[in-house]
Design an enzyme around this catalytic site. Structure first.
Site, PDB file in Angstrom:
ATOM      1  N   SER A  57      13.604  38.280 104.150  1.00 27.50           N
ATOM      2  CA  SER A  57      14.769  37.572 104.629  1.00 27.50           C
ATOM      3  C   SER A  57      14.348  36.105 104.861  1.00 27.50           C
ATOM      4  O   SER A  57      13.364  35.478 104.639  1.00 27.50           O
ATOM      5  CB  SER A  57      15.189  38.042 106.285  1.00 27.50           C
ATOM      6  OG  SER A  57      16.350  37.334 106.539  1.00 27.50           O
ATOM      7  N   ASP A  58      15.405  35.104 104.754  1.00 25.70           N
ATOM      8  CA  ASP A  58      15.170  33.693 104.765  1.00 25.70           C
ATOM      9  C   ASP A  58      16.579  33.027 105.514  1.00 25.70           C
ATOM     10  O   ASP A  58      17.630  33.663 104.996  1.00 25.70           O
ATOM     11  CB  ASP A  58      15.346  33.223 103.314  1.00 25.70           C
ATOM     12  CG  ASP A  58      14.726  31.471 103.406  1.00 25.70           C
ATOM     13  OD1 ASP A  58      13.664  31.356 103.784  1.00 25.70           O
ATOM     14  OD2 ASP A  58      15.773  30.638 103.340  1.00 25.70           O
ATOM     15  N   THR A  59      16.427  32.225 106.218  1.00 24.53           N
ATOM     16  CA  THR A  59      17.473  31.742 106.980  1.00 24.53           C
ATOM     17  C   THR A  59      17.390  30.211 106.954  1.00 24.53           C
ATOM     18  O   THR A  59      16.258  29.517 106.821  1.00 24.53           O
ATOM     19  CB  THR A  59      17.240  31.852 108.533  1.00 24.53           C
ATOM     20  OG1 THR A  59      17.515  33.246 108.862  1.00 24.53           O
ATOM     21  CG2 THR A  59      18.302  31.361 109.452  1.00 24.53           C
TER      22      THR A  59
ATOM     23  N   GLY B 158      19.847  35.289 104.129  1.00 22.50           N
ATOM     24  CA  GLY B 158      19.542  36.205 103.159  1.00 22.50           C
ATOM     25  C   GLY B 158      18.858  37.513 103.575  1.00 22.50           C
ATOM     26  O   GLY B 158      17.792  37.364 104.251  1.00 22.50           O
TER      27      GLY B 158
END
Length: 205
Positions: free
Chosen positions: A81-83, A118
């Site tokens: 995940s990426d924020t 994501g």
């Protein structure tokens, strides 16, 4: 996978999912919905590619993290995940200094911005990727408020220089969308993705 990466489990048979991130917030969110995880961070370059749009950026990083983790995990599904905090087309990363944090927070002051997360799950079925966007409305801030916030230590490892789950919540007037996505993982969408690859998620039935 070494035993010290396991979250409350002693063997690989007692986990359902590998989290390709060292984020304590994502770990806590997965615990919240009853997923038994092992933590196996991956080290990737997180530079934005030339011309890359924010949604494509978070989707790409999430996918790369998940697939890199799956290459190491064996047969367990892996979540990456990426924020990112996005103002217009500008991706606001983690602050490099107090002055940088104050600059970012004052850019957000009194305005709306987007938080894009994501999420990717890599498994023997392939890789599924989703991007969830939440609109965050900030109150008007003063430079002094921003400096006091920096001094508490919270914004130093946060995208956009604030954490909605901590003291930074006082800067937020309201949100439109997923709160958990702003924290680091959109739980409703993540639960659907996990169910699709056979990872059990606690839910009302």
């Amino acid at each position: 996978m070494s035993p010290d990466t396991l979250n409350g489990s002693s063997t690989a048979d007692e986990i359902d999912l590998v989290l390709a991130s060292g984020s304590p917030r994502r770990r806590e969110l997965l615990q919240q919905i009853g997923v038994r995880i092992a933590v196996q961070p991956v080290d990737l370059c997180e530079d934005v590619l030339p011309g890359e749009r924010p949604a494509a950026y978070v989707a790409r990083l999430a996918k790369e993290k998940a697939e890199a983790g799956f290459a190491l995990s064996g047969d367990k599904p892996v979540l990456g995940s990426d924020t990112s905090v996005v103002l217009g087309d500008l991706i606001l990363g983690k602050p490099e200094s107090e002055a940088h944090a104050v600059e970012m927070l004052m850019q957000l002051s009194g305005r709306n911005h987007e938080v894009m997360t994501g999420v990717a799950i890599a498994s023997d079925q392939g890789t599924e990727v989703r991007v969830v966007t939440t609109v965050v409305h900030f109150k008007e801030l003063t430079p002094e408020q921003c400096r006091r916030y920096w001094a508490c230590g919270e914004p130093q490892d946060k995208a956009g220089a604030y954490g909605i789950q901590g003291l930074g919540a006082v800067f937020v007037d309201r949100i439109e969308g997923s709160y958990s996505s702003v924290v680091g993982l959109p739980l409703a969408e993540t639960a659907e993705m996990l169910n699709a690859v056979g990872v059990p998620v606690w839910q009302l039935t």
